[in-house]
Enzyme design. Structure first.
Site, PDB file in Angstrom:
ATOM      1  N   GLY A 249       0.817  -1.202   0.000  1.00 51.20           N
ATOM      2  CA  GLY A 249       0.000   0.000   0.000  1.00 51.20           C
ATOM      3  C   GLY A 249       0.846   1.245   0.000  1.00 51.20           C
ATOM      4  O   GLY A 249       2.039   1.220  -0.291  1.00 51.20           O
ATOM      5  N   HIS A 250       0.212   2.370   0.358  1.00 51.39           N
ATOM      6  CA  HIS A 250       0.882   3.663   0.359  1.00 51.39           C
ATOM      7  C   HIS A 250       1.157   4.159   1.771  1.00 51.39           C
ATOM      8  O   HIS A 250       1.489   5.329   1.951  1.00 51.39           O
ATOM      9  CB  HIS A 250       0.036   4.694  -0.401  1.00 51.39           C
ATOM     10  CG  HIS A 250      -0.107   4.395  -1.863  1.00 51.39           C
ATOM     11  ND1 HIS A 250      -0.881   5.154  -2.715  1.00 51.39           N
ATOM     12  CD2 HIS A 250       0.443   3.415  -2.634  1.00 51.39           C
ATOM     13  CE1 HIS A 250      -0.816   4.643  -3.941  1.00 51.39           C
ATOM     14  NE2 HIS A 250      -0.029   3.587  -3.909  1.00 51.39           N
ATOM     15  N   GLY A 251       0.983   3.299   2.770  1.00 56.16           N
ATOM     16  CA  GLY A 251       1.308   3.686   4.135  1.00 56.16           C
ATOM     17  C   GLY A 251       0.102   4.180   4.908  1.00 56.16           C
ATOM     18  O   GLY A 251      -1.047   3.953   4.546  1.00 56.16           O
TER      19      GLY A 251
END
Length: 421
Positions: A249-251
């Protein structure tokens, strides 16, 4: 004019702990509140006890969707069997709820919603069931996958809106058409032992998205998506996260905020004990130029990151647009962020290199800070505690985080199963 700045710390690992937090809390009044702003290990929300279904005499009535015509064969449309809800409701999900997989058959009047629960007070969602958004065709037609496609809205798999005293425990949400799980305009929500998974390349599939909500606790959740594992946006306050596994994911992000010159406000957010692995970003704050409002009172601690491109990034030039964004002078003000107070941070890539970048940012550090982040400067000499010597190579975490790493390793197969198309 509020300051515009970007902070990016590039590497593999972040360790933040409270070795000298008293210096921080003396500096910022709001952060004194954060010291006691914790998630208790016990369930302290006091919603209601999990019921037993052995008797109806106590006023508890068991209702099964089968009684309302649900077939449950994976083919039939069982929409009508899922009727309206009332307060003080317990929803037990032990099977799999599957969304229609063909976008063209979707009701255009419900383009952003699939399972939507609204205006409830005192509701418990529980069980070992799965909410499956069947999102593969939605992702394939996304303008983020193919820029020749028109950009259009897609449903969120599971939405809780305008509700209070809500508890969600044990469910799995996967393969959402767009966002997986949205908490909107809610108060007093506890989410625990929830698993969220979508493929790493699925567009806009935020795991848990919190907007205009207060007093929300996320605990012991495992999230892997194609966008932010957790996103916290405008109008949200008192958000507590503990025991979070994120990846892919993107965090874990605050924002984006301030798009189209709008006002964005997020306050009092705590992330304590997390593992972030194989993600684009670690902990992030992102705002658009031209916005107004503020982000303040944020604390990230006891976070382990493995193979993360940008472990810490505070970006006030966020621009998620096919066209370049023009420079503007106003900004969402970002202040009182514990990650700008660097305490025992050690970041290294696999090849041993490490890099930091910041612009027009102020902060200070103490203990081990590697790399040194000299671009963070404090105007108050009393708070310059950057220690450039004796960089430790001990990448240990507290016991809880180490247990999470072991749990994540043992459950990797389950994540892969959920993200296969």
């Amino acid at each position: 004019m509020d300051k515009l700045f970007i902070i990016a710390l590039l590497g593999l690992l972040i360790l933040v702990n409270g070795a000298a937090e008293n210096l921080v809390y003396n500096r910022f009044a709001m952060l004194e509140e954060l010291e006691s702003f914790e998630i208790d290990d016990e369930d302290d929300m006091g919603l209601f006890d999990i019921p037993s279904w052995t008797s109806e005499r106590g006023g508890k009535v068991l209702v099964n969707v089968d009684s309302f015509g649900a077939v449950g064969d994976g083919i039939s449309d069982d929409t009508q069997a899922f009727g309206p809800c009332a307060d003080n409701l317990i929803i037990q999900i032990d099977g799999t709820i599957v969304a229609p997989d063909e976008p063209k058959n979707w009701d255009p009047n419900l383009s952003r919603l699939w399972l939507d629960f609204t205006k409830l007070n005192g509701v418990l969602f529980q069980g070992n069931g799965v909410i499956d958004g069947s999102g593969s065709k939605w992702w394939a037609s996304s303008c983020k996958r193919n820029k020749t496609n028109p950009c259009r809205e897609a449903p969120t798999a599971f939405t809780i809106d305008s509700s209070s005293s809500v508890k969600v425990k044990g469910l799995t949400i996967k393969n959402s058409q767009q966002m997986n799980f949205v908490i909107s305009k809610c108060a007093s929500v506890r989410i625990s032992e929830v698993s969220v998974s979508s493929p790493g390349d699925s567009p806009n599939t935020d795991g848990i998205h919190i907007t205009q909500s207060t007093n929300v606790a996320l605990q012991n959740c495992k999230i892997g998506t194609g966008d932010d594992c957790i996103s916290i946006v405008n109008g949200s306050s008192a958000i507590k996260m503990k025991g979070i596994y994120c990846g892919p994911g993107h965090g874990i992000s605050i924002g984006s905020l301030g798009k189209d010159n709008s006002t964005g406000i997020v306050t009092k957010v705590v992330l304590d004990t997390a593992v972030i692995r194989e993600t684009t970003n670690g902990v992030r704050i992102k705002t658009w130029q031209g916005g107004n409002g503020y982000v303040r009172g944020i604390r990230f601690e006891n976070v382990r990151m493995d193979n993360v491109d940008n472990p810490i990034i505070i970006d006030q030039f966020y621009c998620d647009s096919p066209k370049s964004c023009r420079n503007q002078t106003s900004a969402v003000k970002v202040s009182q962020i514990i990650t700008i107070v660097l305490s025992n941070v050690n970041l290294e890539k696999e090849d041993g290199t490490v890099e930091t970048y910041c612009n027009s940012a102020e902060g200070f550090g103490y203990g081990i800070v590697h790399p040194s982040a000299d671009c963070l400067t404090s105007h108050e000499k009393d708070y310059n505690f950057l220690d450039q010597t004796g960089v430790s190579q001990d990448h240990s975490l507290n016991d809880e985080a180490e247990e999470m790493v072991e749990l994540a390793d043992s459950n990797d197969d389950r994540i892969v199963d959920h993200t296969e198309l």
